[in-house]
Design a protein around this motif. Structure first.
Motif, short mmCIF file in Angstrom:
data_model
loop_
_atom_site.label_atom_id
_atom_site.label_comp_id
_atom_site.label_asym_id
_atom_site.label_seq_id
_atom_site.Cartn_x
_atom_site.Cartn_y
_atom_site.Cartn_z
N ARG A 1 13.54 58.19 19.62
CA ARG A 1 12.36 59.17 19.48
C ARG A 1 11.19 58.25 19.72
O ARG A 1 9.76 58.76 19.15
CB ARG A 1 12.41 59.81 18.13
CG ARG A 1 13.59 60.85 18.03
CD ARG A 1 13.57 61.60 16.72
NE ARG A 1 12.26 62.61 16.68
CZ ARG A 1 11.70 63.08 15.32
NH1 ARG A 1 12.58 63.12 14.34
NH2 ARG A 1 10.69 63.70 15.43
N LYS B 1 3.47 55.84 17.13
CA LYS B 1 4.75 56.55 17.70
C LYS B 1 5.61 56.13 16.50
O LYS B 1 5.77 55.36 15.49
CB LYS B 1 5.09 55.82 18.94
CG LYS B 1 4.11 55.99 20.08
CD LYS B 1 4.07 57.41 20.39
CE LYS B 1 2.83 57.62 21.40
NZ LYS B 1 2.60 58.86 21.64
N SER B 2 6.92 57.08 16.65
CA SER B 2 7.99 56.95 15.60
C SER B 2 8.94 55.97 15.94
O SER B 2 8.52 55.23 16.90
CB SER B 2 8.92 58.30 15.89
OG SER B 2 10.11 58.14 15.35
N GLU C 1 8.73 59.48 8.03
CA GLU C 1 8.56 58.28 8.14
C GLU C 1 7.36 57.48 7.55
O GLU C 1 7.61 56.55 6.77
CB GLU C 1 8.53 57.68 9.77
CG GLU C 1 9.51 57.90 10.34
CD GLU C 1 9.36 57.68 11.94
OE1 GLU C 1 9.55 56.76 12.54
OE2 GLU C 1 8.76 58.92 12.78
N ILE D 1 4.77 59.46 14.96
CA ILE D 1 5.38 59.24 13.74
C ILE D 1 5.63 60.49 12.78
O ILE D 1 4.79 61.38 13.20
CB ILE D 1 4.58 58.24 13.07
CG1 ILE D 1 5.53 57.92 11.94
CG2 ILE D 1 3.43 58.74 12.47
CD1 ILE D 1 4.94 56.38 11.11
N THR D 2 6.71 60.56 12.09
CA THR D 2 6.92 61.61 11.45
C THR D 2 6.49 61.54 9.95
O THR D 2 6.28 60.32 9.59
CB THR D 2 8.42 62.10 11.31
OG1 THR D 2 9.04 61.00 10.45
CG2 THR D 2 8.81 62.14 12.71
#
Length: 188
Positions: A94, A88-89, A103, A99-100
């Motif tokens: 968020r 996860k982010s 990131e 996750i982006t």
């Protein structure tokens, strides 16, 4: 008679990477018999070491960063693997979203500049050697030639850097197996 031999290569490539680069965090971790994934993941993800169990998503993400980075995976590949693993982010508000890519790129930079800087210098050394000689060489003298080399060819650089680590690990295993064979033959 015959014998079956089982060989455990537990964290062999990270151990070779540590020996070659002299990375302080990894040297301390292995000397203490601790988990490199926990000891790298804690500062990378800002989680206390005692909270970073093998079941924590950041533990798996740390393992992915270390191993896939050595195998030449770029940010896009690592991003896809982390999303697939359900990481996860870390962006406030968020935390329930995946996750982006940004990131992942930020984590990669932190890993190289703050957490494992000697490993990053090793990669820079590989780039300089390949630029000067046209090949990457292992500690055993095995060479891998660069094809149409350009210092900004990051994918090829990672592959050549991986050659230096993975081939050294292979060389260690090969030599160990030859010694085992020689001992078996000598002892009957």
């Amino acid at each position: 008679g015959h014998a079956i031999v089982s060989v455990d290569q537990s964290q062999l490539e990270p151990r070779v990477q540590t020996a070659i680069t002299g990375e302080p965090l990894l040297l301390e971790t292995f000397a203490a018999g601790e988990s490199i994934y926990r000891n790298v993941g804690a500062p990378l993800f800002g989680i206390p070491k005692d909270k970073l169990s093998k079941k924590h998503p950041a533990y798996g993400a740390s393992k992915l960063f270390i191993l896939s980075g050595n195998y030449g995976a770029g940010a896009n590949k690592q991003y896809a693997q982390l999303v697939e693993a359900g990481v996860k982010s870390q962006i406030p508000g968020r935390e329930e979203e995946p996750i982006t890519l940004e990131e992942v790129k930020t984590l990669r930079r932190r890993l190289e500049t703050e957490i494992l800087p000697c490993t990053a210098r090793f990669k820079d050394e590989t780039c300089a050697l390949v630029t000067q000689y046209g090949y990457a060489e292992t500690v055993f003298g095995w060479r891998r030639k660069a094809v149409n080399w350009h210092p900004r060819d990051y994918k090829q650089l990672l592959s050549l850097n991986n050659h230096r680590i993975q081939s050294a690990a292979f060389g260690i295993v090969k030599r160990a197996l030859l010694r085992i064979k020689k001992r078996f033959l000598a002892e009957g």
